[in-house]
Scaffold this motif. Structure first.
Motif, mmCIF file in Angstrom:
data_model
loop_
_atom_site.group_PDB
_atom_site.id
_atom_site.type_symbol
_atom_site.label_atom_id
_atom_site.label_comp_id
_atom_site.label_asym_id
_atom_site.label_seq_id
_atom_site.Cartn_x
_atom_site.Cartn_y
_atom_site.Cartn_z
ATOM 1 N N THR A 1 -66.422 70.287 -26.873
ATOM 2 C CA THR A 1 -67.512 70.011 -25.932
ATOM 3 C C THR A 1 -68.764 70.761 -26.346
ATOM 4 O OG1 THR A 1 -65.930 69.678 -24.145
ATOM 5 C CG2 THR A 1 -68.200 70.122 -23.504
ATOM 6 N N LYS B 1 -65.352 63.166 -23.941
ATOM 7 C CA LYS B 1 -65.460 63.855 -22.654
ATOM 8 C C LYS B 1 -64.257 63.564 -21.756
ATOM 9 C CE LYS B 1 -70.398 64.570 -22.575
ATOM 10 N NZ LYS B 1 -71.667 64.279 -21.952
ATOM 11 N N GLU C 1 -72.384 69.127 -27.447
ATOM 12 C CA GLU C 1 -73.629 69.524 -26.786
ATOM 13 C C GLU C 1 -74.621 70.106 -27.791
ATOM 14 O OE1 GLU C 1 -72.417 72.096 -23.595
ATOM 15 O OE2 GLU C 1 -71.602 70.424 -22.441
#
Length: 87
Positions: free
Chosen positions: A13, A84, A17
């Motif tokens: 994650t 996700k 990002e």
């Protein structure tokens, strides 16, 4: 979920990002500093990495072109959405 899996997913994650922010980056100085940091981080080098031969590279290109022609692609937004869901 297993703690090891949680850590891996958290890292994934964070990478996603980071890449999203990196792609929006307009500051040349910051980009240069990040490039320098990546080049200097020898701990990330994979000793088992083996370069492709020209034939292997050519075969990979041919397969990629064939996948594209047959619409066997995943766009980045769909990939991010799928990743996700893993968490």
């Amino acid at each position: 979920m297993n703690n090891k899996i949680d850590v891996v997913m958290d890292i994934q994650t964070r990478k996603i990002e980071f890449v999203q922010k990196f792609l929006k980056l307009q500051n040349e100085e910051l980009l240069s500093r990040l490039e320098k940091l990546l080049r200097s981080d020898k701990s990330q080098e994979d000793e088992s990495f083996k370069a492709m031969t020209v034939a292997e590279f050519s075969n990979r290109i041919d397969k990629s072109l064939e996948d594209s022609k047959n619409e066997r692609l995943t766009n980045s937004d769909d990939l991010i959405a799928e990743i996700k869901k893993w968490g």
